[in-house]
Design a protein around this motif. Structure first.
Motif, PDB file in Angstrom:
ATOM      1  N   UNK A  58      18.214   2.001  -3.430  1.00 28.22           N
ATOM      2  CA  UNK A  58      16.960   1.544  -2.835  1.00 28.22           C
ATOM      3  C   UNK A  58      16.309   0.465  -3.694  1.00 28.22           C
ATOM      4  N   UNK A  59      16.358   0.643  -5.008  1.00 24.55           N
ATOM      5  CA  UNK A  59      15.780  -0.355  -5.913  1.00 24.55           C
ATOM      6  C   UNK A  59      16.516  -1.688  -5.788  1.00 24.55           C
ATOM      7  N   UNK A  60      17.844  -1.629  -5.706  1.00 25.28           N
ATOM      8  CA  UNK A  60      18.632  -2.850  -5.542  1.00 25.28           C
ATOM      9  C   UNK A  60      18.333  -3.508  -4.200  1.00 25.28           C
ATOM     10  N   UNK A  61      18.151  -2.685  -3.168  1.00 27.93           N
ATOM     11  CA  UNK A  61      17.812  -3.223  -1.852  1.00 27.93           C
ATOM     12  C   UNK A  61      16.472  -3.951  -1.890  1.00 27.93           C
ATOM     13  N   UNK A  62      15.512  -3.395  -2.617  1.00 21.35           N
ATOM     14  CA  UNK A  62      14.221  -4.050  -2.763  1.00 21.35           C
ATOM     15  C   UNK A  62      14.343  -5.388  -3.464  1.00 21.35           C
ATOM     16  N   UNK A  63      15.233  -5.454  -4.438  1.00 20.03           N
ATOM     17  CA  UNK A  63      15.492  -6.705  -5.149  1.00 20.03           C
ATOM     18  C   UNK A  63      16.046  -7.760  -4.192  1.00 20.03           C
ATOM     19  N   UNK A  64      17.004  -7.343  -3.362  1.00 16.36           N
ATOM     20  CA  UNK A  64      17.592  -8.268  -2.397  1.00 16.36           C
ATOM     21  C   UNK A  64      16.558  -8.725  -1.366  1.00 16.36           C
ATOM     22  N   UNK A  83       4.225 -10.562 -10.095  1.00 16.64           N
ATOM     23  CA  UNK A  83       4.194  -9.097 -10.016  1.00 16.64           C
ATOM     24  C   UNK A  83       5.250  -8.580  -9.046  1.00 16.64           C
ATOM     25  N   UNK A  84       5.445  -9.286  -7.931  1.00 16.01           N
ATOM     26  CA  UNK A  84       6.467  -8.859  -6.970  1.00 16.01           C
ATOM     27  C   UNK A  84       7.863  -8.967  -7.565  1.00 16.01           C
ATOM     28  N   UNK A  85       8.097  -9.983  -8.380  1.00 19.00           N
ATOM     29  CA  UNK A  85       9.401 -10.124  -9.028  1.00 19.00           C
ATOM     30  C   UNK A  85       9.697  -8.926  -9.929  1.00 19.00           C
ATOM     31  N   UNK A  86       8.691  -8.430 -10.609  1.00 22.75           N
ATOM     32  CA  UNK A  86       8.891  -7.345 -11.561  1.00 22.75           C
ATOM     33  C   UNK A  86       8.911  -5.988 -10.885  1.00 22.75           C
ATOM     34  N   UNK A 114      10.361  -0.552  -3.295  1.00 25.32           N
ATOM     35  CA  UNK A 114      11.300  -0.009  -2.310  1.00 25.32           C
ATOM     36  C   UNK A 114      11.737   1.418  -2.615  1.00 25.32           C
ATOM     37  N   UNK A 115      11.677   1.840  -3.871  1.00 25.01           N
ATOM     38  CA  UNK A 115      12.203   3.155  -4.233  1.00 25.01           C
ATOM     39  C   UNK A 115      11.145   4.263  -4.252  1.00 25.01           C
ATOM     40  N   UNK A 116       9.889   3.923  -4.517  1.00 24.87           N
ATOM     41  CA  UNK A 116       8.868   4.967  -4.649  1.00 24.87           C
ATOM     42  C   UNK A 116       8.638   5.774  -3.369  1.00 24.87           C
ATOM     43  N   UNK A 155       0.786  -1.229   0.000  1.00 25.78           N
ATOM     44  CA  UNK A 155       0.000   0.000   0.000  1.00 25.78           C
ATOM     45  C   UNK A 155       0.816   1.276   0.000  1.00 25.78           C
ATOM     46  N   UNK A 156       1.927   1.290   0.732  1.00 26.83           N
ATOM     47  CA  UNK A 156       2.717   2.522   0.846  1.00 26.83           C
ATOM     48  C   UNK A 156       3.319   2.965  -0.482  1.00 26.83           C
ATOM     49  N   UNK A 157       3.955   2.080  -1.260  1.00 24.55           N
ATOM     50  CA  UNK A 157       4.475   2.537  -2.564  1.00 24.55           C
ATOM     51  C   UNK A 157       3.384   2.971  -3.530  1.00 24.55           C
ATOM     52  N   UNK A 158       2.205   2.359  -3.453  1.00 26.00           N
ATOM     53  CA  UNK A 158       1.102   2.806  -4.308  1.00 26.00           C
ATOM     54  C   UNK A 158       0.695   4.221  -3.920  1.00 26.00           C
TER      55      UNK A 158
END
Length: 252
Positions: free
Chosen positions: A199-205, A229-232, A238-240, A107-110
């Motif tokens: 941040x995007x890389x951290x979300x991937x990890x 969807x989570x994979x993509x 994490x970045x938004x 919900x938070x990134x949306x």
């Protein structure tokens, strides 16, 4: 080669869909974000051993997502309060705090995305926030494959290298500077682009760790060559929120 081609085709289609929603305006962006959010919530339930509560989680998340609609309250404190309420509700009924926190994770990134799109320069700012994630992924992929070298955390994500991280950061910075040079993106935001790349890389990890904990390779099978969807969207998630904070700080 076939898998890479499939991945590229699906990736281009997803970027095109996001770009279309971005240009069509707030309503289209909200509709796309809600669709992605509900898909992610279902996958999150599976990753947290709460698949039996997946549908309940999606239905509960509909409340704050509906409040974020342009014709409703919008992405503000009321919607955030309901996100926290849904978190408590899902944690209580499932007795699984990891599952409950999915309401915040989704919900938070949306809310951040819709808030950014609603700003005066929302089109440019949203394009910046999203394109940085794509640039980071592309830069990390080719730098990691082309240079290789030491891996960052092989027990979590064996394919991620330090060279890939640097390549992603450089790509994100390049996109930020191009947007500043040709489209008027504030220079402070352009120079902050590497922060969002990290941040995007951290979300991937983080999502890789979640999948390893759950014992699965992908969060779902929705997208050929990409997984779920989570994979993509792990880097976007994490970045938004951080992008929204940076925008608010530079505007003040």
């Amino acid at each position: 080669m076939i898998e890479l081609r499939t991945r590229i085709i699906v990736g281009v289609m997803l970027v095109g869909l996001a770009a279309l929603a971005l240009f069509l305006g707030n309503n289209a962006m909200w509709l796309l974000a809600v669709t992605a959010g509900l898909l992610m919530m279902g996958e999150w339930a599976s990753l947290t051993n709460a698949a039996a509560f997946g549908r309940t989680g999606q239905l509960a998340l509909c409340v704050p997502l509906a409040l974020m609609a342009p014709i409703a309250a919008g992405p503000g404190l009321l919607a955030f309060g309901f996100i926290l309420g849904v978190t408590v509700f899902l944690t209580t009924i499932s007795r699984n705090i990891k599952f409950g926190l999915g309401a915040v994770y989704v919900g938070l990134p949306i809310m951040a995305l819709l808030w950014i799109r609603g700003q005066d320069d929302g089109l440019l700012l949203t394009a910046w926030a999203l394109s940085l994630v794509w640039a980071t992924d592309i830069g990390a992929y080719f730098a990691g494959r082309g240079i290789g070298g030491p891996r960052i955390a092989p027990t979590i994500s064996p394919s991620k290298t330090w060279a890939g991280l640097v390549g992603g950061i450089i790509s994100a910075l390049a996109v930020g500077l191009l947007l500043a040079r040709y489209f008027g993106l504030p220079r402070d935001l352009a120079l902050a682009s590497p922060i969002l790349a990290i941040a995007a890389q951290a979300g991937d990890f983080f999502e890789s760790w979640m999948k390893r904990t759950a014992g699965v390779k992908d969060s779902g099978r929705l997208l050929p060559g990409h997984g779920g969807a989570l994979d993509r969207l792990d880097g976007v998630v994490s970045s938004l929120p951080l992008a929204a904070v940076l925008i608010a700080v530079t505007a003040s």
